[in-house]
Design an enzyme around this catalytic site. Structure first.
Site, PDB file in Angstrom:
ATOM      1  N   ASN A  96      -1.832  -1.906 -10.904  1.00  0.00           N
ATOM      2  CA  ASN A  96      -2.545  -1.311 -12.043  1.00  0.00           C
ATOM      3  C   ASN A  96      -1.579  -0.918 -13.150  1.00  0.00           C
ATOM      4  O   ASN A  96      -1.876  -1.096 -14.341  1.00  0.00           O
ATOM      5  CB  ASN A  96      -3.372  -0.104 -11.588  1.00  0.00           C
ATOM      6  N   HIS A 139     -10.046   4.646  -9.053  1.00  0.00           N
ATOM      7  CA  HIS A 139     -10.408   4.788  -7.643  1.00  0.00           C
ATOM      8  C   HIS A 139     -11.203   3.555  -7.219  1.00  0.00           C
ATOM      9  O   HIS A 139     -12.130   3.141  -7.936  1.00  0.00           O
ATOM     10  CB  HIS A 139     -11.240   6.063  -7.431  1.00  0.00           C
ATOM     11  N   LEU A 166     -11.492  16.352  -5.393  1.00  0.00           N
ATOM     12  CA  LEU A 166     -11.047  15.033  -4.922  1.00  0.00           C
ATOM     13  C   LEU A 166     -11.917  13.952  -5.573  1.00  0.00           C
ATOM     14  O   LEU A 166     -13.120  13.890  -5.320  1.00  0.00           O
ATOM     15  CB  LEU A 166     -11.168  14.967  -3.388  1.00  0.00           C
ATOM     16  N   GLN A 202     -11.197  -6.203 -10.738  1.00  0.00           N
ATOM     17  CA  GLN A 202     -11.952  -5.380 -11.694  1.00  0.00           C
ATOM     18  C   GLN A 202     -11.152  -4.145 -12.119  1.00  0.00           C
ATOM     19  O   GLN A 202     -11.233  -3.707 -13.264  1.00  0.00           O
ATOM     20  CB  GLN A 202     -13.300  -4.954 -11.094  1.00  0.00           C
ATOM     21  N   GLU A 203     -10.373  -3.592 -11.181  1.00  0.00           N
ATOM     22  CA  GLU A 203      -9.528  -2.440 -11.547  1.00  0.00           C
ATOM     23  C   GLU A 203      -8.615  -2.813 -12.705  1.00  0.00           C
ATOM     24  O   GLU A 203      -8.413  -2.032 -13.642  1.00  0.00           O
ATOM     25  CB  GLU A 203      -8.663  -2.013 -10.345  1.00  0.00           C
TER      26      GLU A 203
HETATM   27  C1  GRF Z   1      -5.674   0.759  -6.114  1.00  0.00           C
HETATM   28  O1  GRF Z   1      -6.638   0.177  -5.276  1.00  0.00           O
HETATM   29  C2  GRF Z   1      -6.228   1.994  -6.770  1.00  0.00           C
HETATM   30  O2  GRF Z   1      -7.599   1.921  -7.041  1.00  0.00           O
HETATM   31  C3  GRF Z   1      -5.958   3.062  -5.750  1.00  0.00           C
HETATM   32  O3  GRF Z   1      -4.724   2.711  -5.172  1.00  0.00           O
HETATM   33  C4  GRF Z   1      -4.501   1.321  -5.330  1.00  0.00           C
HETATM   34  C5  GRF Z   1      -3.208   1.173  -6.066  1.00  0.00           C
HETATM   35  O4  GRF Z   1      -2.820  -0.171  -6.207  1.00  0.00           O
HETATM   36  N1  GRF Z   1      -5.976   4.367  -6.343  1.00  0.00           N
HETATM   37  P1  GRF Z   1      -1.629  -0.511  -7.184  1.00  0.00           P
HETATM   38  O5  GRF Z   1      -0.422   0.324  -6.752  1.00  0.00           O
HETATM   39  O6  GRF Z   1      -2.053  -0.201  -8.580  1.00  0.00           O
HETATM   40  O7  GRF Z   1      -1.373  -1.984  -6.967  1.00  0.00           O
END
Ligand code: GRF
Length: 202
Positions: free
Chosen positions: A15, A110, A145, A174-175
């Site tokens: 991310n 999340h 939380l 999607q993230e």
């Molecule tokens: C992601 O799935 C995010 O939603 C969660 O932790 C994971 C982190 O992945 N909070 P990355 O380190 O961004 O690859």
């Protein structure tokens, strides 16, 4: 004025990478990541940051109690003149020191459609529960939380033959879309919090 961003990480940093790429491509207007802080020495996210010339700091939690550790983070944020704090796979609860110092200026991603499946292993929780639609959420961080006001969500179908891994991968795609989009909206001053609702101004 440039919005100075700090990112807290613990691991892989995909991310973080999506946000770095979006800034470099000019998709997120006037913003720059000034510092990335990890509570894990071997977080790949630190390497990703350094690859892009971003100051990357491992802040060792051993020897600090939680409040002291969070005060140390706030001190780095202040030194860097941070105005927006992003959590990107940061696997520690934030204490009130940070939340009070940066109220309504902390975002988190999340991997579930909140308020369902809060906490750790959200994709596994969703998969084992048997939902037909899963997804991810970007939200403001408050004292609870995964409980702050929701900025953006994206949903994905659970397909026959899915495993926890394939579902997790579909959610992650999607993230990488909605987190940069939420950061863009924040940076452009387009997010207004009204109670639990976040209004996106056009
Ligand atoms: C992601 O799935 C995010 O939603 C969660 O932790 C994971 C982190 O992945 N909070 P990355 O380190 O961004 O690859």
């Amino acid at each position: 004025m440039t919005v100075k961003i700090a990112v807290l990480v613990s691991g892989r940093g995909s991310n973080l990478q999506a946000i770095i790429d979006s800034i470099e491509k000019g998709y997120i207007g006037n913003a720059a990541i000034h510092v990335v802080i990890s509570n894990k020495a071997d977080a790949y996210a630190l390497k990703r940051a350094r690859n892009h010339g971003i100051n990357a700091v491992f802040l060792d939690p051993s020897g600090y109690d939680r409040a002291e550790y969070d005060r140390a983070i706030v001190s780095i944020l202040k030194q860097n003149d941070t105005s927006l704090l992003l959590l990107a796979g940061y696997f520690r609860l934030l204490g009130s020191e940070i939340i009070e110092a940066y109220r309504n200026r902390i975002l988190n991603i999340h991997p579930s459609l909140l308020p369902a499946f809060k906490g750790l292993h959200a994709q596994k929780q969703a998969f084992e529960y048997g939902v037909k639609v899963a997804g991810c959420t970007v939200h403001f961080v408050d004292e609870g939380l995964d409980s702050g006001p929701i900025i953006l969500q994206s949903c994905v179908p659970v397909i026959s033959g899915d495993t926890e891994e394939t579902l997790t991968e579909r959610i992650l795609e999607q993230e990488h879309i909605i987190y940069p989009e939420a950061v863009r909206l924040f940076v452009e001053g387009k997010l207004k919090i009204e109670g639990r609702n976040v209004v996106s101004l056009s």
